[in-house]
Design a protein around this motif. Structure first.
Motif, PDB file in Angstrom:
ATOM      1  N   SER A  57      39.415  29.913  -5.426  1.00 10.36           N
ATOM      2  CA  SER A  57      40.452  30.519  -6.078  1.00 10.36           C
ATOM      3  C   SER A  57      40.352  30.762  -7.515  1.00 10.36           C
ATOM      4  O   SER A  57      39.422  30.208  -8.297  1.00 10.36           O
ATOM      5  N   GLY A  58      41.438  31.501  -8.165  1.00 11.05           N
ATOM      6  CA  GLY A  58      41.209  31.897  -9.391  1.00 11.05           C
ATOM      7  C   GLY A  58      41.393  30.798 -10.238  1.00 11.05           C
ATOM      8  O   GLY A  58      42.076  29.706 -10.127  1.00 11.05           O
ATOM      9  N   GLN A  59      40.893  30.761 -11.717  1.00  7.97           N
ATOM     10  CA  GLN A  59      40.911  29.618 -12.584  1.00  7.97           C
ATOM     11  C   GLN A  59      42.405  29.098 -12.790  1.00  7.97           C
ATOM     12  O   GLN A  59      43.205  29.867 -13.282  1.00  7.97           O
ATOM     13  N   SER A  60      42.457  27.874 -12.664  1.00  6.16           N
ATOM     14  CA  SER A  60      43.716  27.208 -12.664  1.00  6.16           C
ATOM     15  C   SER A  60      43.618  25.640 -12.369  1.00  6.16           C
ATOM     16  O   SER A  60      43.014  25.278 -11.724  1.00  6.16           O
ATOM     17  N   ILE A  61      44.002  25.020 -13.638  1.00  6.54           N
ATOM     18  CA  ILE A  61      44.045  23.277 -13.636  1.00  6.54           C
ATOM     19  C   ILE A  61      45.440  22.880 -13.881  1.00  6.54           C
ATOM     20  O   ILE A  61      46.105  23.493 -14.840  1.00  6.54           O
ATOM     21  N   PHE A  74      45.635  30.612 -15.208  1.00  2.72           N
ATOM     22  CA  PHE A  74      46.634  31.062 -13.917  1.00  2.72           C
ATOM     23  C   PHE A  74      45.975  32.364 -13.155  1.00  2.72           C
ATOM     24  O   PHE A  74      46.588  33.365 -13.401  1.00  2.72           O
ATOM     25  N   GLY A  75      44.710  31.964 -12.798  1.00  5.87           N
ATOM     26  CA  GLY A  75      44.221  32.995 -12.024  1.00  5.87           C
ATOM     27  C   GLY A  75      44.777  33.291 -10.682  1.00  5.87           C
ATOM     28  O   GLY A  75      45.797  32.550 -10.574  1.00  5.87           O
ATOM     29  N   PRO A  76      44.283  34.404  -9.983  1.00  6.73           N
ATOM     30  CA  PRO A  76      45.140  34.764  -8.663  1.00  6.73           C
ATOM     31  C   PRO A  76      45.220  33.266  -7.740  1.00  6.73           C
ATOM     32  O   PRO A  76      44.309  32.731  -7.354  1.00  6.73           O
ATOM     33  N   GLY A  77      46.374  33.224  -7.059  1.00  9.57           N
ATOM     34  CA  GLY A  77      46.744  32.174  -6.132  1.00  9.57           C
ATOM     35  C   GLY A  77      46.974  30.583  -6.882  1.00  9.57           C
ATOM     36  O   GLY A  77      47.418  29.914  -5.947  1.00  9.57           O
TER      37      GLY A  77
END
Length: 322
Positions: A57-61, A74-77
């Motif tokens: 999924s899109g970049q997000s940690i 906050f990439g997709p999803g």
């Protein structure tokens, strides 16, 4: 005596748990090695790249400290991945992730679309589900432009919810944007101190591509953002317990056209370069993130990286928990 079928059925819950529980890094016996924490946890909501890959999924940690959530990119999803983590057994998000009103603080590394297309989601979804406070967002120059245009694009939706019969909180869709204009401490509360530093991401000038260093009561967590190898950037990694760093496959890159090779070498970090960083910094855990495979398989890049690096590392996957 129990039958084989009976024994299998007894073991089935354990098998299913091991298959579907978000990956937890095992603690090591060495005091200098990575140890799991009850205070600070990292959830890899998305580990993807611009490539359209259903597995990543899109970049997000999400960095979760004492049940407070700090989101990086906050990439997709991103929002739905929080609920996915809960369904797979992660209990660190406060309240109910089907109503992620706890999502109030976020940091953006840079304005590339694979890191930002989830912006309407983190603004509007928690608000629609009851968030009362504005989102606090920290990012490089032009982050305000991005936010203002997202809100403008959703003006009809916002007005419909605010003026119609649907209950809506008057502040929860708003965003308080802080532009990071120089490296240093950009945020601090009782749980974290957050420092921003310049990354080296292709043509982005200084200040427009950032990495972040989170200091919590028991951890130092560094997120590289998208960056090429640079000794000035590496100084910000020193003392990291967990270093979450982007990387690309050299085998895969060799199959790309010369123009793409030139771009990626100036914008990203190779397996060999990342191993050099790891051998210098010696983090307790290295997490390979935003992995650009370029057609090479996971086993290939794992083998490639291991040939250069003998420290403790994992190939970051969606919903991993550290």
């Amino acid at each position: 005596m129990p039958t084989k079928l009976h024994s299998f059925l007894l073991m089935l819950p354990v098998i299913l748990f091991s298959l579907f529980m978000p990956h937890m890094v095992k603690a090591e016996s060495d005091n200098n090695a990575y140890q799991a924490s009850d205070i600070t946890r990292v959830v890899m909501l998305g580990t993807g790249t611009p490539f359209n890959d259903a597995k990543h999924s899109g970049q997000s940690i999400a960095i979760v400290v004492n049940d407070q959530v700090y989101l990086v990119d906050f990439g997709p999803g991103a929002v739905r991945q929080m609920d996915a983590a809960r369904k797979l057994g992660f209990t660190g998000f406060p309240g109910n992730t089907t109503r992620p009103t706890f999502l109030k603080t976020a940091f953006l590394t840079h304005l590339d679309s694979d890191h930002t297309t989830g912006l309407p989601d983190i603004i509007l979804t928690p608000w629609v589900l009851g968030r009362k406070e504005p989102l606090q967002l920290f990012g490089p120059p032009n982050t305000s432009f991005l936010v203002n245009n997202v809100l403008a694009a959703y003006k009809s939706d916002i007005e419909h919810r605010m003026k119609g019969a649907q209950p809506a909180t008057p502040e929860g869709y708003k965003v308080n944007t802080t532009i990071i204009r120089k490296p240093g401490v950009v945020y601090q509360d009782e749980n974290v101190k957050v420092e921003a530093f310049n990354a080296r991401h292709g043509d982005w000038p200084d200040g427009y591509a950032l990495g972040y260093r989170f200091t919590t009561p028991d951890r130092v967590i560094v997120i590289s953002g998208d960056t090429a190898y640079d000794e000035e950037v590496i100084k910000n990694y020193e003392g990291a317990d967990i270093l979450i760093h982007e990387v690309y496959s050299m085998e895969g890159l060799a199959k790309r056209t010369p123009d793409w090779q030139k771009y990626h070498q100036a914008a990203h970090t190779s397996t060999e370069e990342l191993a050099k960083i790891g051998n210098l910094i010696k983090p307790k855990l290295m997490v390979l993130n935003h992995v650009l495979y370029f057609g090479a398989g996971e086993e290939s890049i794992d083998k490639e990286f291991r040939s250069f690096y003998d420290g403790n590392y994992v190939m970051g996957q969606d919903l991993d928990v550290y």
